[in-house]
Design a protein around this motif. Structure first.
Motif, PDB file in Angstrom:
ATOM      1  N   ILE A   3      74.708 101.107  34.902  1.00 36.77           N
ATOM      2  CA  ILE A   3      74.412 102.500  35.228  1.00 36.77           C
ATOM      3  C   ILE A   3      74.309 102.612  36.737  1.00 36.77           C
ATOM      4  O   ILE A   3      73.523 101.914  37.377  1.00 36.77           O
ATOM      5  CB  ILE A   3      73.102 102.963  34.566  1.00 36.77           C
ATOM      6  CG1 ILE A   3      73.227 102.881  33.034  1.00 36.77           C
ATOM      7  CG2 ILE A   3      72.757 104.395  34.987  1.00 36.77           C
ATOM      8  CD1 ILE A   3      71.948 103.218  32.305  1.00 36.77           C
ATOM      9  N   GLY A   4      75.131 103.473  37.315  1.00 34.31           N
ATOM     10  CA  GLY A   4      75.106 103.632  38.759  1.00 34.31           C
ATOM     11  C   GLY A   4      75.897 104.846  39.177  1.00 34.31           C
ATOM     12  O   GLY A   4      76.600 105.475  38.381  1.00 34.31           O
ATOM     13  N   SER A   5      75.810 105.187  40.441  1.00 35.13           N
ATOM     14  CA  SER A   5      76.505 106.379  40.947  1.00 35.13           C
ATOM     15  C   SER A   5      77.959 106.096  41.288  1.00 35.13           C
ATOM     16  O   SER A   5      78.753 107.026  41.400  1.00 35.13           O
ATOM     17  CB  SER A   5      75.775 106.918  42.185  1.00 35.13           C
ATOM     18  OG  SER A   5      75.743 105.915  43.193  1.00 35.13           O
ATOM     19  N   LYS A   6      78.312 104.832  41.469  1.00 37.60           N
ATOM     20  CA  LYS A   6      79.683 104.478  41.810  1.00 37.60           C
ATOM     21  C   LYS A   6      80.213 103.485  40.777  1.00 37.60           C
ATOM     22  O   LYS A   6      79.781 102.328  40.737  1.00 37.60           O
ATOM     23  CB  LYS A   6      79.756 103.880  43.206  1.00 37.60           C
ATOM     24  CG  LYS A   6      79.444 104.873  44.315  1.00 37.60           C
ATOM     25  CD  LYS A   6      79.619 104.254  45.696  1.00 37.60           C
ATOM     26  CE  LYS A   6      79.336 105.277  46.790  1.00 37.60           C
ATOM     27  NZ  LYS A   6      79.513 104.699  48.146  1.00 37.60           N
ATOM     28  N   LEU A   7      81.101 103.947  39.941  1.00 39.78           N
ATOM     29  CA  LEU A   7      81.679 103.127  38.886  1.00 39.78           C
ATOM     30  C   LEU A   7      83.185 103.028  39.082  1.00 39.78           C
ATOM     31  O   LEU A   7      83.792 103.861  39.759  1.00 39.78           O
ATOM     32  CB  LEU A   7      81.363 103.737  37.516  1.00 39.78           C
ATOM     33  CG  LEU A   7      79.876 103.833  37.153  1.00 39.78           C
ATOM     34  CD1 LEU A   7      79.704 104.567  35.834  1.00 39.78           C
ATOM     35  CD2 LEU A   7      79.247 102.443  37.067  1.00 39.78           C
ATOM     36  N   PRO A   8      83.817 102.021  38.489  1.00 38.86           N
ATOM     37  CA  PRO A   8      85.278 101.887  38.631  1.00 38.86           C
ATOM     38  C   PRO A   8      85.996 103.123  38.122  1.00 38.86           C
ATOM     39  O   PRO A   8      85.565 103.766  37.169  1.00 38.86           O
ATOM     40  CB  PRO A   8      85.599 100.663  37.753  1.00 38.86           C
ATOM     41  CG  PRO A   8      84.324  99.885  37.705  1.00 38.86           C
ATOM     42  CD  PRO A   8      83.227 100.909  37.731  1.00 38.86           C
ATOM     43  N   PRO A   9      87.112 103.491  38.743  1.00 41.50           N
ATOM     44  CA  PRO A   9      87.843 104.702  38.324  1.00 41.50           C
ATOM     45  C   PRO A   9      88.466 104.541  36.946  1.00 41.50           C
ATOM     46  O   PRO A   9      88.739 103.432  36.485  1.00 41.50           O
ATOM     47  CB  PRO A   9      88.933 104.839  39.399  1.00 41.50           C
ATOM     48  CG  PRO A   9      89.112 103.453  39.940  1.00 41.50           C
ATOM     49  CD  PRO A   9      87.756 102.829  39.892  1.00 41.50           C
ATOM     50  N   VAL A  10      88.686 105.678  36.291  1.00 42.46           N
ATOM     51  CA  VAL A  10      89.304 105.702  34.973  1.00 42.46           C
ATOM     52  C   VAL A  10      90.802 105.454  35.106  1.00 42.46           C
ATOM     53  O   VAL A  10      91.450 105.904  36.046  1.00 42.46           O
ATOM     54  CB  VAL A  10      89.053 107.057  34.292  1.00 42.46           C
ATOM     55  CG1 VAL A  10      89.798 107.154  32.964  1.00 42.46           C
ATOM     56  CG2 VAL A  10      87.562 107.267  34.089  1.00 42.46           C
ATOM     57  N   HIS A  11      91.390 104.709  34.164  1.00 45.57           N
ATOM     58  CA  HIS A  11      92.830 104.491  34.113  1.00 45.57           C
ATOM     59  C   HIS A  11      93.443 105.381  33.047  1.00 45.57           C
ATOM     60  O   HIS A  11      92.816 105.655  32.026  1.00 45.57           O
ATOM     61  CB  HIS A  11      93.165 103.036  33.776  1.00 45.57           C
ATOM     62  CG  HIS A  11      92.730 102.064  34.823  1.00 45.57           C
ATOM     63  ND1 HIS A  11      92.763 100.697  34.626  1.00 45.57           N
ATOM     64  CD2 HIS A  11      92.256 102.236  36.080  1.00 45.57           C
ATOM     65  CE1 HIS A  11      92.336 100.086  35.705  1.00 45.57           C
ATOM     66  NE2 HIS A  11      92.006 100.995  36.598  1.00 45.57           N
ATOM     67  N   VAL A  12      94.672 105.820  33.259  1.00 42.90           N
ATOM     68  CA  VAL A  12      95.442 106.513  32.228  1.00 42.90           C
ATOM     69  C   VAL A  12      96.696 105.693  31.940  1.00 42.90           C
ATOM     70  O   VAL A  12      97.067 104.802  32.714  1.00 42.90           O
ATOM     71  CB  VAL A  12      95.829 107.940  32.668  1.00 42.90           C
ATOM     72  CG1 VAL A  12      94.589 108.784  32.876  1.00 42.90           C
ATOM     73  CG2 VAL A  12      96.681 107.924  33.934  1.00 42.90           C
ATOM     74  N   ASP A  13      97.356 105.985  30.820  1.00 42.09           N
ATOM     75  CA  ASP A  13      98.513 105.184  30.418  1.00 42.09           C
ATOM     76  C   ASP A  13      99.816 105.743  30.989  1.00 42.09           C
ATOM     77  O   ASP A  13     100.838 105.809  30.311  1.00 42.09           O
ATOM     78  CB  ASP A  13      98.599 105.090  28.894  1.00 42.09           C
ATOM     79  CG  ASP A  13      98.799 106.434  28.227  1.00 42.09           C
ATOM     80  OD1 ASP A  13      98.596 107.474  28.906  1.00 42.09           O
ATOM     81  OD2 ASP A  13      99.151 106.450  27.031  1.00 42.09           O
TER      82      ASP A  13
END
Length: 310
Positions: A3-13
């Motif tokens: 839990i944090g304010s900076k997380l890895p970006p979402v990937h799309v296919d």
């Protein structure tokens, strides 16, 4: 769980590029790395020139395409080999593909972007510019890649957005043919593509093409599209090249501009004895716009104009 304010970006296919040929080149250069590529003899110049300019060390072989667009594929695709097949003008192309003995199938959906068809390739790529009013755009679907794009200034896209007439648009095309890089899609083009309702595009293109199919009285239609397909153009086969060229000239006088899919690439022409049907198509085919920007009134005008020429 973190839990944090900076997380890895979402990937799309999906992975976007500036052109369909860039998506193709990326797959060949970075992902598949084959020793041999099979292309259809009936194809646009961009794939052939990409192989010439970027992959001259890779063996290139063409397979025959008949007058009805039936493809004479090799029986098997061996390890380190790639076969590219095309959904011609939005047609689903249900023809059985070659057996794979370690090889890879690339599926070009440039013409079928809005069609509701079953994809069968190991990698599916295409150009967005064929059926969308965008300055640039290429795509690989069903796969997320993270390319390190090549440096460039996108002058061709800039020129399209600044274009005041067809001369500017033609020069932008020439700029691509002379020199291009594997780059990302522009923000303007991506926004247009994501905001486009592909179902409406499919419906309008299908209705437009079907109207021409049923109402033009000269020549013969090349394909009969089903409702799940989004035709790129309406292709008509004329009796002779002279008849085809005369019709194109007369239509242009009325503000109706057609094209030829396709002039045969010089590399393919060297093997003309092996591909007589490709040369036959080149001489007789006329490609008539059915873009979603037009309606049935426009198609009626086209049909009546053509019918009154001869």
């Amino acid at each position: 769980m973190l839990i944090g304010s900076k997380l890895p970006p979402v990937h799309v296919d999906k992975t976007y590029f500036n052109f369909g040929r860039s998506a193709f080149a990326y797959l060949i250069e970075e992902i598949i790395k084959p020793n041999k590529v099979y292309l259809p003899a009936f194809t646009c110049w961009s794939l052939v020139s990409t192989m010439q300019k970027r992959f001259s060390d890779i063996e290139l072989e063409f397979y025959n395409v008949e007058k009805d667009l039936k493809c004479n594929y090799p029986k098997t695709i061996e390890k380190d080999e790639v076969l590219v097949f095309i959904h011609y003008f939005g047609n689903e192309n249900k023809q059985p593909l070659p057996k794979k003995n370690g090889g890879v199938i690339l599926e070009d959906i440039s013409h079928a972007l809005a069609s509701k068809i079953e994809y069968r390739g190991d990698y599916i790529f295409g150009s967005l510019r064929k059926s969308m009013k965008v300055a640039d755009g290429g795509i690989i679907i069903n796969h997320f890649f993270n390319p390190i794009y090549e440096k460039g200034n996108n002058l061709d896209s800039w020129l399209r957005y600044e274009a005041t007439d067809w001369k500017d648009m033609r020069e932008a095309e020439n700029m691509i043919d002379r020199h291009w890089k594997i780059r990302d899609i522009s923000s303007q083009s991506l926004e247009v593509f994501l905001a486009t309702n592909l179902d409406l595009v499919k419906k309008q293109r299908f209705n437009n093409e079907k109207y021409l199919y049923n109402n033009i009285k000269i020549g013969e239609p090349l394909l009969n599209f089903s409702e799940n397909e989004a035709p790129l153009v309406h292709n008509r086969i004329m009796n002779t090249q002279d008849e085809r060229d005369h019709i194109r000239k007369e239509l242009s006088k009325k503000g109706i501009f057609t094209s030829i899919h396709w002039p045969t690439h010089e590399v393919v022409r060297k093997y003309s004895n092996s591909f007589p049907d490709v040369l036959w198509l080149e001489k007789r085919i006329i490609s008539i716009p059915v873009s979603q920007d037009f309606n049935l009134n426009d198609m009626d005008f086209i049909s009546k104009t053509i019918n009154n020429i001869i």
